[in-house]
Design an enzyme around this catalytic site. Structure first.
Site, PDB file in Angstrom:
ATOM      1  CB  CYS A  57      -0.909  -0.011   1.232  1.00 22.49           C
ATOM      2  SG  CYS A  57      -2.270   1.162   1.061  1.00 22.49           S
ATOM      3  CG  ASP A  78      -4.123  -0.687  10.543  1.00 23.61           C
ATOM      4  OD1 ASP A  78      -3.026  -1.074  10.992  1.00 23.61           O
ATOM      5  OD2 ASP A  78      -4.279   0.416   9.964  1.00 23.61           O
TER       6      ASP A  78
HETATM    7  O1  LIG Z   1      -0.722   4.345   4.362  1.00 20.11           O
HETATM    8  C1  LIG Z   1      -1.265   5.359   4.827  1.00 20.11           C
HETATM    9  O2  LIG Z   1      -0.708   6.466   4.814  1.00 20.11           O
HETATM   10  C2  LIG Z   1      -2.627   5.264   5.423  1.00 20.11           C
HETATM   11  C3  LIG Z   1      -3.291   6.427   5.764  1.00 20.11           C
HETATM   12  C4  LIG Z   1      -4.537   6.378   6.313  1.00 20.11           C
HETATM   13  C5  LIG Z   1      -5.171   5.175   6.530  1.00 20.11           C
HETATM   14  C6  LIG Z   1      -4.515   3.988   6.198  1.00 20.11           C
HETATM   15  C7  LIG Z   1      -3.251   4.013   5.653  1.00 20.11           C
HETATM   16  N1  LIG Z   1      -2.586   2.851   5.310  1.00 20.11           N
HETATM   17  C8  LIG Z   1      -3.006   1.556   5.713  1.00 20.11           C
HETATM   18  O3  LIG Z   1      -2.676   1.348   7.076  1.00 20.11           O
HETATM   19  C9  LIG Z   1      -2.387  -0.031   7.298  1.00 20.11           C
HETATM   20  C10 LIG Z   1      -1.108  -0.225   8.073  1.00 20.11           C
HETATM   21  O4  LIG Z   1      -0.025   0.425   7.490  1.00 20.11           O
HETATM   22  P1  LIG Z   1       1.480   0.166   8.023  1.00 20.11           P
HETATM   23  O5  LIG Z   1       1.987  -1.060   7.298  1.00 20.11           O
HETATM   24  O6  LIG Z   1       1.426  -0.030   9.506  1.00 20.11           O
HETATM   25  O7  LIG Z   1       2.269   1.375   7.620  1.00 20.11           O
HETATM   26  C11 LIG Z   1      -2.381  -0.694   5.919  1.00 20.11           C
HETATM   27  O8  LIG Z   1      -3.614  -1.361   5.761  1.00 20.11           O
HETATM   28  C12 LIG Z   1      -2.324   0.452   4.949  1.00 20.11           C
HETATM   29  O9  LIG Z   1      -3.091   0.124   3.803  1.00 20.11           O
END
Ligand SMILES: O=C(O)c1ccccc1N[C@@H]1O[C@H](COP(=O)(O)O)[C@@H](O)[C@H]1O
Length: 209
Positions: free
Chosen positions: A9, A128
């Site tokens: 992502c 998450d």
């Molecule tokens: O990636 C981002 O900036 C984000 C912003 C707002 C909501 C979700 C976001 N990302 C998602 O968050 C989880 C965990 O991310 P991480 O691997 O801990 O950095 C994942 O599902 C991203 O798609």
């Protein structure tokens, strides 16, 4: 037991998308959430989309966006799946006429069975880390033992996954898919090819042993 799918992502650059696909990502995520350092505008999103081949899913991520903003993005960019990462109710999620995945953050007392029942038409439930005031992309893990085994929807595990812990996460949780953002970055919004490769290898290792 099937292969664990991998979503990378927060892709903001065409070259990172190409590299993620080359390394074997099953999905890439485009963040349509302006406060995020990984936010993409429609032009960037279209350019990235254009280099993603068949059989790799392009996911559009939104956080409590005005419905009109989602409609505009869907009209401008061919998105395969919508990811709702805020407090969007089921009627909102299904109102866009596209397959969607609902993210839930693991605040205290959350009941994942109830969430699955509530979002029963979702293509997956993403779990998450909960950090008050932060929508996602925290880079922090949570206690994976809080996830029940017998959820009624495909489970996507997220939150602080990285090359160093994804193997253990997959072995413990056996999710349908894992989603990573910060754990494979060189800097916010910039992916690190070596980290993406190590992450995908970690998933394969857990799958094959
Ligand atoms: O990636 C981002 O900036 C984000 C912003 C707002 C909501 C979700 C976001 N990302 C998602 O968050 C989880 C965990 O991310 P991480 O691997 O801990 O950095 C994942 O599902 C991203 O798609």
């Amino acid at each position: 037991m099937g292969r664990t799918r991998v979503k990378i992502c927060g892709i903001t650059r065409v070259d990172d998308a190409r590299e993620a696909v080359r390394l074997g990502a099953d999905a890439i995520g485009l963040v349509f959430h302006p406060p995020s350092p990984r936010h993409v505008n429609q032009r960037q999103a279209r350019e990235i989309r254009a280099v993603v081949p068949a059989f790799v899913t392009v996911v559009g991520l939104f956080v409590d966006a005005e419905p009109e903003r989602v409609r505009e993005a869907v009209a401008a960019v061919p998105l395969d799946l919508l990811q709702f990462h805020g407090a969007e109710p089921p009627e909102y999620c299904r109102s866009h006429g596209r397959p969607y995945m609902k993210a839930v953050r693991m605040r205290e007392g959350i009941d994942l069975h109830s969430e699955c029942a509530r979002y029963g038409d979702a293509a997956a439930l993403l779990v998450d880390t909960y950090r008050p005031g932060v929508a996602g992309g925290t880079g922090e893990t949570f206690d994976w033992s809080r996830i029940p085994r017998d959820l009624g929807l495909p489970l996507v595990l997220a939150g602080g996954l990285a090359p160093g812990n994804v193997d253990a996460a997959v072995r413990q949780v056996r999710p349908y898919a894992v989603d990573v953002s910060g754990g494979v970055e060189a800097a916010k919004g910039i992916k690190d090819p070596a980290k993406m490769q190590a992450f995908i290898r970690g998933v394969s290792r857990a799958d094959t042993e």
